[in-house]
Structures are given as C-alpha cells and as structure tokens.
Design a protein around this motif. Structure first.
Motif, short mmCIF file in Angstrom:
data_model
loop_
_atom_site.label_atom_id
_atom_site.label_comp_id
_atom_site.label_asym_id
_atom_site.label_seq_id
_atom_site.Cartn_x
_atom_site.Cartn_y
_atom_site.Cartn_z
N GLY A 27 -4.80 0.34 -3.73
CA GLY A 27 -5.49 1.59 -3.48
C GLY A 27 -6.88 1.55 -4.08
O GLY A 27 -7.32 0.51 -4.58
N PRO A 28 -7.61 2.68 -4.04
CA PRO A 28 -8.93 2.71 -4.69
C PRO A 28 -8.86 2.27 -6.15
O PRO A 28 -9.76 1.62 -6.66
CB PRO A 28 -9.33 4.19 -4.57
CG PRO A 28 -8.60 4.67 -3.35
CD PRO A 28 -7.29 3.95 -3.36
N THR A 29 -7.75 2.65 -6.80
CA THR A 29 -7.40 2.08 -8.11
C THR A 29 -6.05 1.39 -7.96
O THR A 29 -5.05 2.04 -7.64
CB THR A 29 -7.31 3.16 -9.20
OG1 THR A 29 -8.60 3.71 -9.43
CG2 THR A 29 -6.79 2.57 -10.50
N ALA B 243 -15.46 1.58 -0.91
CA ALA B 243 -15.20 2.14 0.41
C ALA B 243 -15.11 1.08 1.49
O ALA B 243 -14.38 1.23 2.48
CB ALA B 243 -16.29 3.15 0.77
N HIS C 260 0.87 -1.17 0.00
CA HIS C 260 0.00 0.00 0.00
C HIS C 260 0.91 1.22 0.00
O HIS C 260 2.15 1.09 -0.02
CB HIS C 260 -0.98 -0.02 1.18
CG HIS C 260 -0.36 -0.12 2.54
ND1 HIS C 260 0.59 0.77 3.02
CD2 HIS C 260 -0.57 -1.01 3.56
CE1 HIS C 260 0.93 0.46 4.25
NE2 HIS C 260 0.25 -0.63 4.60
N TYR D 75 -16.34 -6.29 -4.44
CA TYR D 75 -17.57 -5.68 -4.97
C TYR D 75 -18.79 -6.52 -4.61
O TYR D 75 -19.82 -5.99 -4.17
CB TYR D 75 -17.46 -5.54 -6.49
CG TYR D 75 -18.77 -5.23 -7.17
CD1 TYR D 75 -19.30 -3.94 -7.17
CD2 TYR D 75 -19.51 -6.24 -7.80
CE1 TYR D 75 -20.53 -3.66 -7.77
CE2 TYR D 75 -20.73 -5.97 -8.41
CZ TYR D 75 -21.22 -4.68 -8.39
OH TYR D 75 -22.43 -4.42 -8.98
N PRO E 167 -9.54 -0.06 -11.35
CA PRO E 167 -10.38 0.83 -10.54
C PRO E 167 -11.38 0.02 -9.72
O PRO E 167 -12.16 -0.75 -10.28
CB PRO E 167 -11.09 1.71 -11.58
CG PRO E 167 -10.38 1.46 -12.88
CD PRO E 167 -9.82 0.09 -12.79
N LYS E 168 -11.35 0.20 -8.41
CA LYS E 168 -12.30 -0.49 -7.53
C LYS E 168 -13.24 0.51 -6.88
O LYS E 168 -14.45 0.39 -6.94
CB LYS E 168 -11.57 -1.28 -6.44
CG LYS E 168 -10.59 -2.32 -6.96
CD LYS E 168 -10.09 -3.23 -5.85
CE LYS E 168 -9.51 -2.50 -4.65
NZ LYS E 168 -8.25 -1.81 -4.94
N ASN E 169 -12.65 1.50 -6.19
CA ASN E 169 -13.42 2.54 -5.52
C ASN E 169 -14.48 1.95 -4.60
O ASN E 169 -15.64 2.34 -4.62
CB ASN E 169 -14.05 3.49 -6.55
CG ASN E 169 -13.00 4.17 -7.42
OD1 ASN E 169 -12.00 4.64 -6.92
ND2 ASN E 169 -13.23 4.19 -8.71
N ASP F 176 -1.83 10.86 -4.65
CA ASP F 176 -3.18 10.35 -4.82
C ASP F 176 -3.64 10.41 -6.28
O ASP F 176 -4.40 9.56 -6.74
CB ASP F 176 -4.18 11.13 -3.95
CG ASP F 176 -3.97 10.86 -2.47
OD1 ASP F 176 -3.47 9.77 -2.12
OD2 ASP F 176 -4.29 11.76 -1.65
N THR G 64 -11.57 -0.98 2.85
CA THR G 64 -10.54 -0.48 3.75
C THR G 64 -10.41 -1.36 4.99
O THR G 64 -9.46 -1.21 5.76
CB THR G 64 -10.84 0.96 4.20
OG1 THR G 64 -12.13 0.98 4.84
CG2 THR G 64 -10.83 1.91 3.02
#
Length: 287
Positions: free
Chosen positions: A197-199, A216, A159, A257, A212-214, A173, A219
């Motif tokens: 990361g988010p992506t 939330a 990370h 997801y 790309p995941k995004n 970022d 985490t």
C-alpha cells in the motif's frame, strides 16, 4: 506491539554481506512461477528483479504458451515450461521433477492461472519439505493454502483485496488499525505478511515494520511483481522472513522513488528494474 518505521540503517543490518569468494549459485537459486495467456509479463518482472537484487540463478517457470515470449525478452532468464496452461496436479509433478533440488527460495502466483487448488497445496508442501523459503503472491493467496503454510516461515505479499480473499477481512485505510489487523493474522497463522500500500505493513506477529512510500506513480501494474522478485532474492540472503520482506519493501520503494523522480507520474514497472541497483548500492557489502 510497537511498529518501527524502516530506515536505511536498519535495512542494512537485514542484508548480509556477499562473500568475496562465493561461486555461482551461492548467492541464491530461485524459482519464479507465474504467468498465463493474458499476464505473460508478471513472472518476467519478478525474475529480473530477483537477478537485479543479487540472486545468481533464477528459474522462470511459465506456461508453455508463454515460453518463447519469455525467452526472447531476456537471455538472463532460465525458462522452464509448465506443461499445462494453468497449474494442475500433473504439471506440478512434472515441475517438481525438473527444478533443481537445492533451491533457496521460490516466489509464486504473479499472473498465474490455477486450475486445481490441490495442485497448489501439493507444490507448496513439496517445496517446504525441501526447505525452500517461499513467498506467495496474487493467485496463490487463497484460503485453502493457509493450513499448508501455517507456522512454516512463509511470506505472503497481498494488496488489500488479496488480503480480504485470504483472511476474510478488508484492511482499513487508517494505518493504526491496518497495522493491528496485519499483526493479528500474522500471529494467528505463524507467517510473515507484507501488506502492500502507500505504506507497506510487514509483520510476523512478533515484529512489525512500516515502509511509508506514498508514491502516486507506483500504482502502475507490475510494481508488485517486481517486489515479489526482490522478496525472493532477499529470502536467499536472510532466512528470517520478516527481515527479508522488510528489506525488500524498502528497496522496491526506493527504486520506485528514483523512477518517479526521473519520470514523474509516468513510470512503468521495468523502470523499477533499472533503479534496483541504485537502491541496493548503499547496502552492498563484500567480505
């Protein structure tokens, strides 16, 4: 270089078909090394993720204080005691004498305490001499390991904070400079980097993929440990680290997801384990 967004059709080409006449062990023999007094669950998550992704045999090496808890969690795990609480030269030498000679891949570092970084270097060098595909995570991501893995087809899965510890630079970022930084260090060191990361950014310095995941909910602690197990299993299927790591990131994100779709923002890492088979199903092929 041009970074490509991962799509299911691309990932499918990265995952070879399973042979209909294969026998136990043909689809992957993996070493998972991790855990300490506090983080006993990390190597369990990685090991079960590797099995759910299709590996046949997983040898889960944990400190002896964690052996009973690990064995009692699942009968699917082959548990190998690490004789010391942390990684030492003595424990490495004993481990090398116990594990199978014909391992396909190894993932190491999740929750692992390292007393002697020279011990880590000896272990990684010895596994590379055996032609084992290696993925390093968490506590194994230290600058001292870079000369050992340079140009060796090794995968690292940091990370942002671990990336800074390993390479001395904190990834921004913004996705474009973040991607450029990953490509730079992957190329300079001849390794594959999967920056979480988010992506997710995955690169070997020649090819780069974005995932790309995004999500939330992802985490929550342990999702990176699950990813490490998926990477190890993919490395058994595809010896090209950037393709294996990209496929792993995609499958791990898809499982996340599906878990978030069911539980909202209240998932735990074991939920990903439950959804890995569904995430893998579109890529299941037998020949």
């Amino acid at each position: 270089m041009l970074a490509k967004i991962l799509q299911a059709v691309t990932v499918k080409s990265f995952i070879p078909a399973r042979k209909a006449l294969s026998r136990k062990g043909d689809n992957g023999k993996i070493l998972v090394l991790g855990g300490n007094y506090l983080y006993h669950g990390a190597p369990i998550l990685s090991s079960l993720a590797a099995l759910r992704t299709g590996a046949d045999l997983v040898y889960t090496c944990v400190p002896k204080i964690n052996v009973m808890a690990t064995r009692s969690f699942s009968p699917n795990l082959i548990v190998v005691p690490l004789v010391d609480v942390k990684l030492t030269r003595g424990s490495v030498q004993k481990l090398l004498g116990i594990i199978p000679k014909e391992l396909d891949s190894a993932t190491m570092g999740m929750g692992l305490g390292i007393q002697d970084r020279e011990a880590l270097k000896i272990l990684v060098s010895s596994l590379l001499d055996r032609a084992v595909m290696i993925s390093l995570d968490a506590s194994c991501l230290v600058p001292e390991i870079i000369p050992i893995i340079k140009d060796k087809k090794v995968t690292v899965t940091p990370h942002a904070g671990e990336f800074r510890r390993l390479f001395g630079e904190l990834p921004p970022d913004s996705i474009k400079p973040r991607t450029a930084l990953v490509e730079k260090h992957a190329k300079e060191n001849g390794i594959t980097i999967l920056l979480k990361g988010p992506t997710d950014v995955i690169s070997d310095g020649k090819q780069t993929y974005l995932n790309p995941k995004n999500l939330a909910a992802m985490t929550v602690g342990g999702t990176g440990d699950v990813l490490s197990g998926v990477v190890a299993s993919m490395l058994c299927k595809n010896k090209d680290p950037v393709k294996a790591a990209s496929a792993a990131a995609f499958v791990n994100g898809k499982a996340g997801y599906l878990a978030q779709k069911k539980y909202g923002l209240h998932i735990v890492a074991t939920d990903l384990l439950d959804f890995i088979p569904s995430a893998m199903k579109p890529f299941d092929k037998v020949k």
